[in-house]
Design an enzyme around this catalytic site. Structure first.
Site, short mmCIF file in Angstrom:
data_model
loop_
_atom_site.label_atom_id
_atom_site.label_comp_id
_atom_site.label_asym_id
_atom_site.label_seq_id
_atom_site.Cartn_x
_atom_site.Cartn_y
_atom_site.Cartn_z
N ARG A 148 -0.91 -11.13 -15.51
CA ARG A 148 0.19 -11.63 -14.71
C ARG A 148 -0.21 -12.99 -14.13
O ARG A 148 -1.39 -13.29 -13.98
CB ARG A 148 0.51 -10.68 -13.56
CG ARG A 148 0.97 -9.29 -13.98
CD ARG A 148 1.27 -8.44 -12.76
NE ARG A 148 1.77 -7.11 -13.11
CZ ARG A 148 1.02 -6.02 -13.24
NH1 ARG A 148 -0.29 -6.11 -13.03
NH2 ARG A 148 1.55 -4.86 -13.55
N HIS A 238 5.16 -15.45 -17.51
CA HIS A 238 5.61 -14.09 -17.79
C HIS A 238 6.03 -13.95 -19.25
O HIS A 238 5.85 -12.88 -19.85
CB HIS A 238 6.77 -13.73 -16.86
CG HIS A 238 6.85 -12.26 -16.56
ND1 HIS A 238 5.79 -11.54 -16.07
CD2 HIS A 238 7.86 -11.37 -16.73
CE1 HIS A 238 6.14 -10.27 -15.91
NE2 HIS A 238 7.39 -10.14 -16.31
N ARG A 241 3.00 -13.35 -21.25
CA ARG A 241 2.57 -11.96 -21.07
C ARG A 241 3.42 -11.04 -21.94
O ARG A 241 2.91 -10.10 -22.57
CB ARG A 241 2.68 -11.59 -19.59
CG ARG A 241 2.39 -10.12 -19.25
CD ARG A 241 2.36 -9.98 -17.73
NE ARG A 241 2.64 -8.62 -17.29
CZ ARG A 241 1.72 -7.67 -17.14
NH1 ARG A 241 0.46 -7.92 -17.42
NH2 ARG A 241 2.07 -6.48 -16.69
N TYR A 273 9.18 -2.62 -24.35
CA TYR A 273 8.75 -3.42 -25.49
C TYR A 273 9.05 -2.75 -26.83
O TYR A 273 8.97 -3.41 -27.87
CB TYR A 273 7.24 -3.70 -25.39
CG TYR A 273 6.90 -4.60 -24.23
CD1 TYR A 273 7.15 -5.96 -24.30
CD2 TYR A 273 6.37 -4.09 -23.06
CE1 TYR A 273 6.87 -6.79 -23.23
CE2 TYR A 273 6.09 -4.90 -21.98
CZ TYR A 273 6.35 -6.26 -22.07
OH TYR A 273 6.08 -7.07 -21.00
#
Length: 295
Positions: A148, A238, A241, A273
């Site tokens: 993060r 982000h 990530r 995801y």
């Protein structure tokens, strides 16, 4: 049993969240704002009845679904806490509006876009410029380890061992996890540490003291994206990530392993995801299911 007033009850509730659930400072601040805002609308929360809470649905009608769900959740947990403590005999939380927000899908970068971004960062770093070496280390850790933004900029030197390919990361709620560092990210990190200014306790120090800010990281990344010919609106810490998680899943990573790497407390958070790799999952079923093989 006579309970405290609103101020005391909210303070006790937040203390419970911090002690028993490990809630982060930002989470506690958000809960405090939501509870205080509800109190401004209906008066005393401790004394409120179902009719008073039902009024909040009307007051909140123009809020985004995610904001509405968050505020209602904060109040439901608060009233559950009051009942558990014996400060209320009833739980009026059922009168609050219920709306499950649609979870937004993460923005994605393609493999080609990742390649373009890293090609430029590597070319810049090849000049030996310390700023470029730092930029390469930053994006390698975002995409190569899935950190993060806050975890990255606040990374302490003590979290980088000399003889093990892992970082010790303190994530949300103060939870610690070990994050593997791949060969590329490790090489980029060592390259930066060789030229890093002396002093301070952070891997990415700020010239003004402390560590590099999240805002500055965001700016640096968007500048790199613009120079690489990418839409800077699509690129953020982000998003990198997300790309880390998505591309690992495409490569066959187990969802539970991905949960650990990302530092998600709940597997449901990681499951977002799975939408990006539906074709692989269908192919997996067709290839591995016993009945599929028989047919």
């Amino acid at each position: 049993m006579t309970g405290p007033g609103d101020e005391g009850a909210i303070a006790a509730f937040l203390a419970m969240l911090a002690a028993e659930r490990g809630a982060a400072v930002n989470t506690l601040a958000a809960y405090r704002r939501d509870l205080a805002g509800a109190g401004d609308l209906i008066g005393s929360l401790v004394m409120a009845d179902r009719a008073a809470l039902a009024q909040l649905g009307e007051a909140w009608r123009d809020l985004a679904p995610a904001s509405l769900a968050r505020k209602a959740s904060a109040l439901r947990q608060f009233y559950g806490f009051l009942v558990d403590e014996g400060w209320r005999g009833d739980d009026p939380g059922d009168a609050l509006p219920r709306l499950r927000p649609r979870r937004s899908l993460p923005r994605l970068l393609s493999h080609a876009e990742i390649t373009a971004l890293f090609a430029l960062a590597e070319a810049d770093a090849g000049t030996g410029d310390p700023t470029a070496l730092r930029m390469l280390a930053l994006i390698e850790l975002l995409y190569g380890s899935g950190l993060r933004a806050t975890e990255l900029v606040s990374l302490a030197l003590s979290a980088v061992p000399r003889d093990a390919p892992f970082l010790t990361i303190t994530g949300k709620g103060g939870q610690q996890r070990l994050v593997p560092v791949g060969k590329r990210a490790g090489a980029a990190l060592r390259g930066w540490l060789r030229v890093r200014p002396a002093g301070g306790r952070h891997v990415f120090p700020s010239p003004r003291g402390g560590h590099l800010s999240r805002v500055r990281l965001f700016q640096l990344l968007r500048d790199l994206a613009l120079r690489a010919g990418l839409d800077p609106e699509k690129v953020s810490p982000h998003v990198l990530r997300h790309a880390f998680a998505t591309h690992l899943l495409e490569g066959g990573a187990d969802l539970r392993v991905l949960q650990t790497l990302l530092g998600h407390a709940d597997i449901a958070t990681t499951q977002i995801y799975t939408h990006v790799d539906g074709a692989r999952l269908v192919a997996l079923v067709n290839q591995r299911h016993p009945l599929a093989r028989e047919s």
